[in-house]
Design an enzyme around this catalytic site. Sequence first.
Site, PDB file in Angstrom:
ATOM      1  CG  ASP A  66      66.723  17.037-117.852  1.00 33.27           C
ATOM      2  OD1 ASP A  66      66.848  18.048-117.126  1.00 33.27           O
ATOM      3  OD2 ASP A  66      65.742  16.286-117.800  1.00 33.27           O
ATOM      4  CE  LYS A  79      41.868   3.035 -97.464  1.00 29.87           C
ATOM      5  NZ  LYS A  79      42.952   3.998 -97.277  1.00 29.87           N
TER       6      LYS A  79
HETATM    7  C1  R5P Z   1      46.529   3.815 -96.972  1.00 29.28           C
HETATM    8  O1  R5P Z   1      46.604   2.638 -96.766  1.00 29.28           O
HETATM    9  C2  R5P Z   1      47.255   4.859 -96.183  1.00 29.28           C
HETATM   10  O2  R5P Z   1      47.354   4.535 -94.860  1.00 29.28           O
HETATM   11  C3  R5P Z   1      46.601   6.208 -96.390  1.00 29.28           C
HETATM   12  O3  R5P Z   1      45.288   6.122 -95.931  1.00 29.28           O
HETATM   13  C4  R5P Z   1      46.631   6.553 -97.836  1.00 29.28           C
HETATM   14  O4  R5P Z   1      47.958   6.528 -98.287  1.00 29.28           O
HETATM   15  C5  R5P Z   1      46.042   7.917 -98.086  1.00 29.28           C
HETATM   16  O5  R5P Z   1      45.940   8.128 -99.457  1.00 29.28           O
HETATM   17  P1  R5P Z   1      44.819   9.119-100.010  1.00 29.28           P
HETATM   18  O6  R5P Z   1      44.944  10.399 -99.241  1.00 29.28           O
HETATM   19  O7  R5P Z   1      45.166   9.275-101.469  1.00 29.28           O
HETATM   20  O8  R5P Z   1      43.516   8.443 -99.808  1.00 29.28           O
END
Ligand code: R5P
Length: 314
Positions: A39, A194
Amino acid sequence: MKDKMRIFCGNSNRELSQAIVSELGLKLSPLKISRFSNDNLSVQVLDNVRDRDTFFIQSLTTPVNLHLMEMLITMDALRSASAGRITAVIPYYSYARSDKKDAPRISITARLIADLLKTAGADRVLTMDLHSAQVHGFFSMPVDHLTAVQTIAAYFSAKPEKDEMVVVATDAGGAKRAGLFAQALDTPLAIIDKRRISDTEVTQGEVVGNVAGKDAVIFDDEIATGSTIIETIKTLKKAGTRRIYVSAVHPVLCGSAVANLKDAEIEELVVTNTVAIPEEKQMEKMTILSIAPLMAEAIKRIHTGESVGALFSQ
Ligand code: R5P
């Protein structure tokens, strides 16, 4: 130029690599990547690279760690074969997300991989839309950090509904990049509060900015599991947004991202080809923009010693 340059690629995104060399009027140089029966990987360079300006194209996509090993072993093979200068062309550097110590006893893996690339023989790096701009500083060699912001903005600028649009950043961390996108589109910007609960779960609070009655273009660096985008769509709908467009540079599309996006109430999903999207993950409302012309121009400029930054200052 043809004689002094060699461009190779790994197995992660052959289609993009082919498009890049076609833009340059070149051919991909041959490489033999195989596995021993135990591998272990083996890479053999099947072209003369002695004193040549050599480029190796590889996105860190699934299976990420296999593609990473392909890249490291190829760098070492190129160096041993006396390549003049080696540039690691990494359209998507996935480990950029591991860029800080946000839990006890973890590795800042974005820096570790940067060190490994150097150890393996890379002299410079060409990459695109790193998760956070400061990851650039983890590399102790020159880095050309491209962005697909203008490529995606040019696509949306041509839409008749452009004047009704507001660009939406999915979190404060992405506000700077989304702000540049809004500037290129000449539209306002809204930002959503967020919080990430886990790798696959996020939650959102207030929208900062006016989105009610407008068409929104969500702009993010990548779509991985799609949780961020799906949550953002819900938040925007609650806030009275009319039509929703989604755009991101890197379509990682893992887990249930594709299933969720297929069902989502969106007009269009616009991404680039930094990550290859297999046919089963493509969907009707998806538009894939090619960053091959931009990558090819940057490679040409690196080779001829022209400014790469000037590409973005016009
Ligand atoms: C986060 O800080 C990034 O900017 C993206 O929002 C994130 O990587 C998206 O990840 P997912 O699609 O898993 O929410």
